[in-house]
Write a protein that holds these residues in place. Structure first.
Motif, PDB file in Angstrom:
ATOM      1  N   ASN A  99       0.813  -1.291   0.045  1.00 54.13           N
ATOM      2  CA  ASN A  99       0.177   0.090   0.049  1.00 54.13           C
ATOM      3  C   ASN A  99       0.906   1.510  -0.003  1.00 54.13           C
ATOM      4  O   ASN A  99       0.288   2.378   0.023  1.00 54.13           O
ATOM      5  N   LEU A 100       2.222   1.141   0.032  1.00 53.72           N
ATOM      6  CA  LEU A 100       2.856   2.177   0.053  1.00 53.72           C
ATOM      7  C   LEU A 100       2.811   3.123  -1.033  1.00 53.72           C
ATOM      8  O   LEU A 100       3.055   2.855  -2.267  1.00 53.72           O
ATOM      9  N   GLU A 101       2.718   4.585  -0.824  1.00 50.29           N
ATOM     10  CA  GLU A 101       2.587   5.372  -1.756  1.00 50.29           C
ATOM     11  C   GLU A 101       3.889   6.592  -1.561  1.00 50.29           C
ATOM     12  O   GLU A 101       3.979   7.135  -2.717  1.00 50.29           O
ATOM     13  N   SER A 102       4.381   6.614  -0.645  1.00 53.31           N
ATOM     14  CA  SER A 102       5.772   7.515  -0.709  1.00 53.31           C
ATOM     15  C   SER A 102       6.758   6.872   0.204  1.00 53.31           C
ATOM     16  O   SER A 102       6.528   6.220   1.491  1.00 53.31           O
ATOM     17  N   LEU A 103       7.933   6.840  -0.338  1.00 56.90           N
ATOM     18  CA  LEU A 103       9.174   6.202   0.382  1.00 56.90           C
ATOM     19  C   LEU A 103      10.238   7.238   0.187  1.00 56.90           C
ATOM     20  O   LEU A 103      10.850   7.606  -0.813  1.00 56.90           O
ATOM     21  N   ASP A 104      10.706   7.821   1.532  1.00 59.68           N
ATOM     22  CA  ASP A 104      11.906   8.592   1.412  1.00 59.68           C
ATOM     23  C   ASP A 104      12.827   8.083   2.466  1.00 59.68           C
ATOM     24  O   ASP A 104      12.741   7.980   3.506  1.00 59.68           O
ATOM     25  N   LEU A 105      14.017   7.706   1.720  1.00 61.96           N
ATOM     26  CA  LEU A 105      15.137   6.976   2.510  1.00 61.96           C
ATOM     27  C   LEU A 105      16.273   7.855   2.289  1.00 61.96           C
ATOM     28  O   LEU A 105      17.599   7.708   2.384  1.00 61.96           O
ATOM     29  N   SER A 106      16.103   9.270   1.956  1.00 61.75           N
ATOM     30  CA  SER A 106      17.086  10.213   1.469  1.00 61.75           C
ATOM     31  C   SER A 106      17.965  10.539   2.642  1.00 61.75           C
ATOM     32  O   SER A 106      17.697  10.562   3.667  1.00 61.75           O
ATOM     33  N   SER A 107      19.310  11.068   2.248  1.00 63.00           N
ATOM     34  CA  SER A 107      20.341  11.541   3.160  1.00 63.00           C
ATOM     35  C   SER A 107      20.625  10.610   4.262  1.00 63.00           C
ATOM     36  O   SER A 107      20.553  11.062   5.344  1.00 63.00           O
ATOM     37  N   ASN A 108      20.816   9.570   3.963  1.00 61.18           N
ATOM     38  CA  ASN A 108      21.323   8.520   4.793  1.00 61.18           C
ATOM     39  C   ASN A 108      22.691   7.875   4.420  1.00 61.18           C
ATOM     40  O   ASN A 108      23.600   8.721   3.621  1.00 61.18           O
ATOM     41  N   ILE A 109      23.417   6.805   4.750  1.00 55.84           N
ATOM     42  CA  ILE A 109      24.371   6.286   4.333  1.00 55.84           C
ATOM     43  C   ILE A 109      24.199   5.034   3.704  1.00 55.84           C
ATOM     44  O   ILE A 109      24.955   3.953   3.852  1.00 55.84           O
ATOM     45  N   LEU A 110      23.274   4.761   2.897  1.00 54.55           N
ATOM     46  CA  LEU A 110      22.612   3.449   2.452  1.00 54.55           C
ATOM     47  C   LEU A 110      23.762   3.012   1.268  1.00 54.55           C
ATOM     48  O   LEU A 110      23.878   4.057   0.622  1.00 54.55           O
ATOM     49  N   THR A 111      23.990   1.748   1.048  1.00 53.30           N
ATOM     50  CA  THR A 111      24.770   1.484   0.090  1.00 53.30           C
ATOM     51  C   THR A 111      24.381   0.040  -0.983  1.00 53.30           C
ATOM     52  O   THR A 111      23.183  -0.053  -0.382  1.00 53.30           O
ATOM     53  N   GLY A 112      24.738  -0.189  -1.829  1.00 59.45           N
ATOM     54  CA  GLY A 112      24.467  -1.232  -2.768  1.00 59.45           C
ATOM     55  C   GLY A 112      23.583  -0.819  -3.634  1.00 59.45           C
ATOM     56  O   GLY A 112      23.187   0.388  -4.017  1.00 59.45           O
ATOM     57  N   ARG A 113      22.458  -1.910  -4.249  1.00 61.28           N
ATOM     58  CA  ARG A 113      21.751  -1.607  -5.213  1.00 61.28           C
ATOM     59  C   ARG A 113      20.364  -1.314  -4.663  1.00 61.28           C
ATOM     60  O   ARG A 113      19.985  -1.748  -3.491  1.00 61.28           O
ATOM     61  N   ILE A 114      19.669  -0.859  -5.539  1.00 64.55           N
ATOM     62  CA  ILE A 114      18.096  -0.672  -5.280  1.00 64.55           C
ATOM     63  C   ILE A 114      17.421  -2.314  -5.331  1.00 64.55           C
ATOM     64  O   ILE A 114      17.694  -2.221  -6.686  1.00 64.55           O
ATOM     65  N   PRO A 115      16.847  -2.652  -4.360  1.00 67.74           N
ATOM     66  CA  PRO A 115      16.093  -3.853  -4.738  1.00 67.74           C
ATOM     67  C   PRO A 115      15.168  -3.865  -5.637  1.00 67.74           C
ATOM     68  O   PRO A 115      14.341  -2.960  -5.864  1.00 67.74           O
ATOM     69  N   ASN A 116      15.093  -5.022  -6.588  1.00 70.57           N
ATOM     70  CA  ASN A 116      14.158  -5.263  -7.750  1.00 70.57           C
ATOM     71  C   ASN A 116      12.748  -5.045  -7.094  1.00 70.57           C
ATOM     72  O   ASN A 116      11.630  -4.902  -7.706  1.00 70.57           O
ATOM     73  N   GLN A 117      12.492  -5.673  -5.871  1.00 68.17           N
ATOM     74  CA  GLN A 117      11.440  -5.635  -5.167  1.00 68.17           C
ATOM     75  C   GLN A 117      10.488  -4.654  -5.031  1.00 68.17           C
ATOM     76  O   GLN A 117       9.206  -4.513  -5.284  1.00 68.17           O
ATOM     77  N   LEU A 118      11.057  -3.381  -5.028  1.00 68.25           N
ATOM     78  CA  LEU A 118      10.365  -2.198  -5.176  1.00 68.25           C
ATOM     79  C   LEU A 118       9.820  -1.690  -6.307  1.00 68.25           C
ATOM     80  O   LEU A 118       8.864  -1.056  -6.211  1.00 68.25           O
TER      81      LEU A 118
END
Length: 136
Positions: free
Chosen positions: A84-103
């Motif tokens: 049901n997710l309409e908005s996802l904001d993970l900006s301005s962190n220190i996340l690494t790797g690839r964006i998962p295809n599940q999104l």
């Protein structure tokens, strides 16, 4: 501030979870938070560690905002379970790797902000992802 993994329990016809938060050496446990939450905004709280995989169990979420923290690790593939997710904001962190295809399977997703991280690789293809600009 340190963020600990939520724990889920079932009571009656509503699922609840609890979360432990440590701040300046003091641990606090928030109990009985219903999983029927539609918005979580933990932006700008200096949280550290990885984003808990168990957030993917909060099926009722419409908005998840974890921006401007110090989250490390990768974007959890379990976020793709938030149908049901309409908005996802993970900006301005220190996340690494690839964006998962599940999104890419999040058909209601209108807003995606993963900017100002250390992500690499191509954007997943399909469904909503063709509507997002590279700046996301």
């Amino acid at each position: 501030m340190k963020y600990a993994d939520p724990r889920f329990t079932y009571m009656g016809d509503i699922d609840y979870y609890s979360i432990r938060v440590a701040y300046k050496g003091l641990e606090i446990e928030l109990k009985r938070i219903p999983n029927k939450l539609t918005v979580i905004d933990f932006s700008g709280n200096k949280f550290t560690g990885e984003i808990p995989e168990s957030i993917g169990k909060l099926k009722s979420l419409h908005q998840l905002k974890l921006s401007h923290n110090f989250f490390t690790g990768y974007v959890q593939p379990s976020l793709g379970d938030l149908s049901n997710l309409e908005s996802l904001d993970l900006s301005s962190n220190i996340l690494t790797g690839r964006i998962p295809n599940q999104l890419a399977g999040l058909t209601f997703l209108e807003v995606l902000n993963l900017s100002y991280n250390q992500l690499e690789g191509p954007m997943p293809q399909g469904k909503q992802f063709h509507t997002f600009e590279n700046g996301s």
